[in-house]
Design an enzyme around this catalytic site. Structure first.
Site, short mmCIF file in Angstrom:
data_model
loop_
_atom_site.label_atom_id
_atom_site.label_comp_id
_atom_site.label_asym_id
_atom_site.label_seq_id
_atom_site.Cartn_x
_atom_site.Cartn_y
_atom_site.Cartn_z
N GLU A 1 -6.03 -10.76 -2.17
CA GLU A 1 -6.92 -10.69 -0.99
C GLU A 1 -8.38 -10.64 -1.44
OE1 GLU A 1 -5.72 -7.48 1.61
OE2 GLU A 1 -3.59 -7.81 1.25
N GLU B 1 0.79 -1.24 0.00
CA GLU B 1 0.00 0.00 0.00
C GLU B 1 0.82 1.30 0.00
OE1 GLU B 1 -2.80 -0.57 3.22
OE2 GLU B 1 -3.90 -2.07 2.10
C1 GLA Z 1 -5.44 -4.91 3.70
C2 GLA Z 1 -4.17 -5.58 4.16
C3 GLA Z 1 -4.44 -6.91 4.78
C4 GLA Z 1 -5.64 -6.90 5.66
C5 GLA Z 1 -6.81 -6.42 4.90
C6 GLA Z 1 -8.06 -6.45 5.71
O1 GLA Z 1 -5.87 -5.29 2.49
O2 GLA Z 1 -3.22 -5.75 3.15
O3 GLA Z 1 -3.35 -7.28 5.53
O4 GLA Z 1 -5.39 -6.08 6.77
O5 GLA Z 1 -6.53 -5.08 4.53
O6 GLA Z 1 -8.07 -7.33 6.74
#
Ligand code: GLA
Length: 398
Positions: free
Chosen positions: A293, A187
């Site tokens: 994710e 991020e």
């Molecule tokens: C982000 C992070 C993850 C997690 C998600 C939500 O995407 O990269 O590690 O914290 O948020 O749980």
């Protein structure tokens, strides 16, 4: 060490590789059609247990396309009830929290690997390659504050980079040969007008901290596959920044092996066209993609941030599916998951892995973020049973 076979370290497959792969798929398809024709009465999709049937697991349905993984509780070694679903369906695991900078090194030099050691041992003994997540989280509220401080002063560039190196050496070095892939930086791209999100990292080191993190990670574990991970980077606003970052890391000869698209989507708002544009751009750049994710929220959450957060009081009480998710919503979610996986299949030469974020609906982070509600974002229900979305994904992959 188990490696993700679809994610090469440095070399990219020659163009004729894809040609032969497509050709061999075509030959298989023709052979299957011929077989069906010479075996009258045998349905193309027979019941489970019959001689021919579609795959019944994500593992089987994705074989030869990409690795299917899941982000899972740090406590999985203590949750035997979850093991059958995990090992039947998935081929890679990401620990949800225990390898993030805060739990690992909340104060300088005070490393804590209790949960991470147990997680990695569990994964290795179940032949599940681990995605380490994450070595640097380029957000101030996700970085232990001591990183940026030097007594009462702000830490210098040299001190910050030296701390980064110590952290990465210690963490990636500890699991060398046992963690197959690392989200090296999480991020870092800005949601606003900057290239990078302003943070203690950019303040002291400018743009160079990302390349440094990759170099340190590669030195700590030369075999590990190294990923840059972010959200919304498939959208036009951030895509250009992502492309710029890939080029920058290339210029710096940073060992970047893939980019991670987090893939936290919302029902009825799947950015399919934008996502395809990003996948095509990554193909063009010759960089692999992991969907890191994945989930589809059934209670859209964007209004939480809209207009300075003025809907938050109203949303905080919104829990529309407390007593169960209506079948039409589950069906819409299934159709949208199918669209997504058809796209992933189309770009399987670029996509190395698709990981869901959490094992089943009852464990999803979206039950508590950004407000408390009963949510249904995944392929398995609270009992671990397949939902309509599961069947739709299996079908889309066939
Ligand atoms: C982000 C992070 C993850 C997690 C998600 C939500 O995407 O990269 O590690 O914290 O948020 O749980």
């Amino acid at each position: 060490m188990q490696r993700d076979p679809k994610l090469p370290r440095a070399n990219h497959r020659p163009p004729h590789f894809h040609y032969f792969r497509r050709l061999s798929r075509l030959v298989c398809l023709v052979a299957a059609i011929v077989l069906c024709a010479v075996a009258p009465g045998r349905p193309a999709f027979a019941a489970p247990g019959a001689e021919t049937h579609p795959p019944r697991t994500l593992r089987d349905a994705t074989a030869g396309l990409f690795t299917i993984g899941v982000g899972i509780s740090d406590r999985i070694p203590e949750r035997p009830a979850d093991w059958p679903l995990l090992t039947a369906q998935f081929r890679a695991v990401t620990p949800e929290n225990c390898l993030k900078p805060n739990p690992v090194q909340v104060t300088e030099g005070d490393f804590n690997f209790t949960l991470a050691d147990a997680f990695v041992n569990f994964a290795v003994s179940n032949q599940l390659p681990v995605v380490g997540h994450c070595l640097v989280w380029a957000k101030d509220d996700r970085t232990p504050p001591w990183f940026y401080r030097d007594g009462t002063n702000v830490a210098s560039r040299e001190l910050l980079l030296q701390r980064m190196k110590t952290h990465i050496d210690t963490v990636a070095g500890r699991y060398r040969g046992r963690i197959a892939m690392w989200d090296v930086v999480n991020e870092a791209l800005d949601d606003g007008t900057n290239f990078l999100r302003p943070s203690g990292w950019t303040a002291a080191c400018g743009e160079e901290f990302i390349g440094k993190a990759f170099a340190f990670a590669h030195a700590a574990d030369p075999q590990a596959q190294l990923i840059y991970n972010d959200y919304n980077n498939e959208l036009s606003g951030k895509r250009e920044k992502l492309i710029r970052l890939v080029r920058l890391l290339r210029e710096q000869k940073a060992p970047l092996h893939a980019i991670g698209l987090q893939g936290h989507y919302e029902i009825d708002r799947l950015p399919l066209v934008e996502l395809e544009t990003t996948l095509a751009a990554m193909r063009e750049l010759g960089v692999k993609v992991v969907v890191s994710e994945l989930d589809i929220d059934v209670i859209p959450r964007s209004r939480w941030w809209a207009d300075g957060g003025k809907y938050r009081d109203e949303l905080a009480k919104l829990d529309p599916y407390r007593d169960g998710c209506p079948p039409d919503i589950l069906q819409r979610q299934a159709d949208q998951y199918a669209q997504l996986f058809r796209l992933f299949r189309k770009y399987s030469d670029v996509i190395a892995r698709v990981s869901f974020w959490n094992l089943h609906d009852g464990q999803s982070w979206l039950n508590g973020f950004p407000w408390q509600r009963v949510n249904y974002p995944l392929l398995f229900d609270r009992k671990g049973k397949p939902k309509p979305a599961f069947d739709a994904v299996i079908k889309a992959l066939n």
